[in-house]
Each structure stands twice: as C-alpha cells, then as structure tokens.
Design an enzyme around this catalytic site. Sequence first.
Site, PDB file in Angstrom:
ATOM      1  N   ASN A   7      10.181   3.109  -4.993  1.00 56.15           N
ATOM      2  CA  ASN A   7       8.536   2.516  -4.969  1.00 56.15           C
ATOM      3  C   ASN A   7       8.494   3.044  -6.433  1.00 56.15           C
ATOM      4  O   ASN A   7       8.282   4.127  -6.962  1.00 56.15           O
ATOM      5  CB  ASN A   7       7.727   3.706  -4.026  1.00 56.15           C
ATOM      6  CG  ASN A   7       6.524   3.379  -4.164  1.00 56.15           C
ATOM      7  OD1 ASN A   7       5.785   2.538  -5.099  1.00 56.15           O
ATOM      8  ND2 ASN A   7       5.770   4.205  -3.526  1.00 56.15           N
ATOM      9  N   ARG A  90       9.172  -0.971  -2.263  1.00 51.66           N
ATOM     10  CA  ARG A  90       7.852  -1.113  -1.839  1.00 51.66           C
ATOM     11  C   ARG A  90       7.493  -2.306  -2.844  1.00 51.66           C
ATOM     12  O   ARG A  90       7.304  -1.903  -4.318  1.00 51.66           O
ATOM     13  CB  ARG A  90       7.213   0.254  -2.029  1.00 51.66           C
ATOM     14  CG  ARG A  90       5.641  -0.059  -1.536  1.00 51.66           C
ATOM     15  CD  ARG A  90       4.809   0.962  -2.166  1.00 51.66           C
ATOM     16  NE  ARG A  90       3.463   0.816  -1.910  1.00 51.66           N
ATOM     17  CZ  ARG A  90       2.512   1.477  -2.641  1.00 51.66           C
ATOM     18  NH1 ARG A  90       2.689   2.216  -3.508  1.00 51.66           N
ATOM     19  NH2 ARG A  90       1.259   0.960  -2.164  1.00 51.66           N
ATOM     20  N   HIS A 179      -1.939  -1.188   1.686  1.00 51.95           N
ATOM     21  CA  HIS A 179      -1.448  -0.004   2.449  1.00 51.95           C
ATOM     22  C   HIS A 179      -1.011  -0.374   3.778  1.00 51.95           C
ATOM     23  O   HIS A 179      -0.846   0.422   4.929  1.00 51.95           O
ATOM     24  CB  HIS A 179      -2.617   1.178   3.124  1.00 51.95           C
ATOM     25  CG  HIS A 179      -3.203   1.886   1.817  1.00 51.95           C
ATOM     26  ND1 HIS A 179      -4.543   2.047   1.480  1.00 51.95           N
ATOM     27  CD2 HIS A 179      -2.624   2.124   0.749  1.00 51.95           C
ATOM     28  CE1 HIS A 179      -4.791   2.848   0.771  1.00 51.95           C
ATOM     29  NE2 HIS A 179      -3.686   3.068   0.110  1.00 51.95           N
ATOM     30  N   ARG A 240     -12.240   4.953  -7.319  1.00 49.34           N
ATOM     31  CA  ARG A 240     -12.615   3.326  -7.020  1.00 49.34           C
ATOM     32  C   ARG A 240     -13.867   3.573  -6.225  1.00 49.34           C
ATOM     33  O   ARG A 240     -13.931   4.300  -5.317  1.00 49.34           O
ATOM     34  CB  ARG A 240     -11.659   2.238  -6.183  1.00 49.34           C
ATOM     35  CG  ARG A 240     -10.565   2.120  -7.154  1.00 49.34           C
ATOM     36  CD  ARG A 240      -9.457   1.122  -6.476  1.00 49.34           C
ATOM     37  NE  ARG A 240      -8.105   1.699  -6.668  1.00 49.34           N
ATOM     38  CZ  ARG A 240      -7.243   1.915  -5.993  1.00 49.34           C
ATOM     39  NH1 ARG A 240      -7.094   1.520  -4.743  1.00 49.34           N
ATOM     40  NH2 ARG A 240      -5.953   2.142  -6.274  1.00 49.34           N
ATOM     41  N   GLU A 383       5.673   6.135   4.768  1.00 50.41           N
ATOM     42  CA  GLU A 383       5.933   4.486   4.496  1.00 50.41           C
ATOM     43  C   GLU A 383       7.446   4.538   4.213  1.00 50.41           C
ATOM     44  O   GLU A 383       7.985   3.435   4.461  1.00 50.41           O
ATOM     45  CB  GLU A 383       4.954   4.344   3.182  1.00 50.41           C
ATOM     46  CG  GLU A 383       3.649   4.237   3.585  1.00 50.41           C
ATOM     47  CD  GLU A 383       2.803   4.471   2.520  1.00 50.41           C
ATOM     48  OE1 GLU A 383       2.448   5.484   1.996  1.00 50.41           O
ATOM     49  OE2 GLU A 383       2.267   3.330   1.925  1.00 50.41           O
TER      50      GLU A 383
END
Length: 399
Positions: A7, A90, A179, A240, A383
């Site tokens: 990743n 990823r 996600h 965010r 993940e």
Amino acid sequence: MKILVINCGSSSIKYRLFEMPQQGLLAKGLLEKIGEGKSFLKYSAGKEEYKLEQQVSNHNEGLELILSILTDKKIGVINNISEISAVGHRVVHGGEKYSGSVPIDDAVIKVIEDFADLAPLHNPPNLAGINAAINVLPGVPQVACFDTAFHQTMPRVAYMYALPYELYEKYRIRRYGFHGTSHRYVARRFAEILKKDKYTVNVITCHLGNGTSITAVKEGISVDTSMGFTPLEGTVMGTRSGDVDPSIGFYLIRKGYTADQIDNLLNKKSGLLGLSGVGNDMRTILQKAKEGNDRAQLAVDIFCYRIKKYIGAYSAVLGKVDGIIFTGGIGENAVEIRSKSCSGMQNLGIVIDEKKNATAIGRESKISTDNSPVYVWVIPTDEEIRIAVDTYKVSGLDK
Ligand code: ADP
C-alpha cells in the site's frame, strides 16, 4: 506460497507478506519518508521488531530495500525473492471500470492514470508502487485491489447526484465511495460470525479511522455509502469536513479564497481538527473534552451526531438491519464514540450494552445487549488479508 501486499503513499510503503492459502502473516513493515533525505523502515517478523534508517529516494529503491530485508539471512523470512508468487496492490480509485480486483496489465495502468485527477494524493503513489513491483519482481503476477470496487454495486438512485445529467456523461461525476476493502472485510466477517451466507446479511458498516465512511450493505453488497465523488463527502473526519453545503465554497470564493485554498481548507483544515483546534487525533480530542475543552467536546458531539444520522438513514435504506459494525482506529477503540453514536436509538432496535462496550477495545466483540434486535459489533478491519486473498484468487494460484 507467499503473497506480498503493498500500500503505497506518496512517501511511504506499507507492506505485509502472507503465507497462502493459510493466511499466515510472515512479516510486515512500514517504510516512511521516501525521498525526504533519511527514510525510516520499521519491520517485524513474528515477535521481533527492527528499525532501520537509510536514504531511499523513490518507491523503486524502497521496494528493493524491503525485499533485501525480507531475504536477509538473519532477520528475513524467505531465502529468495523468487518465493514471492504474487503482489497485491491497494489502489484507491478504479472509477466505474472495476467492481473487483483485477490482474494488472497496461489497460489497468491506464485506468489508474486516468483517475489520478480524482484521487491526486493516492492514485499516483499507488501507481509508483505498481511500477516499482513490476520492475523489481519481473514476471510475478501483480493484482490491483480498488477501494472503489466494492461500491460498484450501488444502484443508480444511490450513486447519481441531482446535477445536470451531462456532467455524469461527460465527466463521470457520481458517487464512487471508498474504504471498500474494509467495508467488505468486516461485512463478510460479520456473516461468518453469524454463520450465515454472506449474501443474506444486511449490515451498516462504520469505518472510523482518520478517514471515516459508513456503508449500507444489503444481502452482502454495497447499496449506499457516505463518501462520494471523492473521499470528502459524508461523516466528519480527522481533517475533512464531510457533508457541507456546496454554496460555502462559492461564498468563500467571493470573499477572495482561491479554489486551491478551499480544497485545502475542506480536506486538511476541517473535521475534528477544524472544530476542536487541538488536533485531528481522536485520543487527544477525547482527553481535552474530558478536561472541559468546549470545542473538543463540540467536535466529539458533531462527529457522533453525523454517524447517528447516517445509521438512521441507512436503516431506512436497508429496511431490516441485522447488524452495525464499528471498525478503524476510532471504531475499534473509542468506547465513548460508539456509545454516543448509538445512543437513543432503541426505536431502531439498537441497544448498546455499556459494560460490554467498555471492554471491547481493539478486539472482535459484540457490544449490543442480548435483547437488542440489531446486533452491534466491533470488528477490527484487515484490509491486507482481504487483498492477499483476492490476489491469490485473481492470479489463479488457488487452482
Ligand atoms: P487510518 O484511517 O489512517 O488508517 P486509523 O484507522 O489508524 O487511521 O485511525 C486513526 C484514528 O483512530 C485516530 O483519530 C486515532 O486517534 C484513533 N484512535 C486510535 N486508538 C484510539 C483509542 N484508543 N481511542 C480513541 N481513538 C483512537
């Protein structure tokens, strides 16, 4: 059979090496500050942890270093890089093109490039990682696992914005969702825990990390999700804003802000950080709130209130809800956040057992009361394992 999962961020490579099909973790590590003078590699195999400092100027050199450690005579776990059967990557944005993981070829690379303007912080470094792996491990199958893929099952009614239709036709402006690998992992795990077929379970998955998103999973597939065209929409995040009235942007432009400044403001200066003024780390914010810091408390309150609104909305979308899952750094660890986000929802069948909730920290556990019609579970996300399994299957190694 060994599978390497990587990743890549703009200056980092996070990686894990798995033994497949057993799904055993052989080694993991994180290389940071690539291209910034001194780089730092944290590596662990079993219980041992190692730290290394070395100059690494790009992802190619980074991957070479990672492989040299994995094959090191003393601390490595393999004898030769030829033992690596495939690499899983990823990749954040796969647009409308991919609804699952795919073997990487030129066409896939082109799509990842094409979507770079929608995920400028992610797709270019993801691609740098792919190019480095092709270079350093030539001939080894490479697989792309997209964050957007799981959400490609959303119906049109969920993914379209009420904008002029031409914007969708011309620019593919629509909800994509992110996600996905995490939402998929915890939804599947929940079905496994219930010993039910994964395509029979309705669940609301709350991924609460630095980025946060909530997904409605109906009979095993994503039917709506809170992040949108970009990861800015939805619930409140570390830096965010999540949902805001788009007019705020135009208003600020008229006040003299540039588009880049507003982009930076909404993505990097808002959310928990902007509200609290004390940082974007939920641990700090909870601590400050406990000490009486009013803005930290406000940040916590809004964070949970927005989660509650999405849970309510997705309960309506799903009709029948079997479970609510909390995952990600905050979802797995922050007792208060789970409690507050689910408070007063008895009418939706959601009742938390506060005793169970208080001890469910970083481990898989049920936190709803025994008579709560809707199960509430904490399920740590993984993940990487999901990417390893996909890579194993997609490269045909299971045959
Ligand atoms: P990322 O989205 O970068 O993968 P993580 O899933 O690691 O992020 O989540 C990071 C967030 O989890 C941070 O806000 C951090 O403060 C929060 N977190 C981690 N541990 C705890 C804890 N024990 N209590 C509250 N928040 C926590």
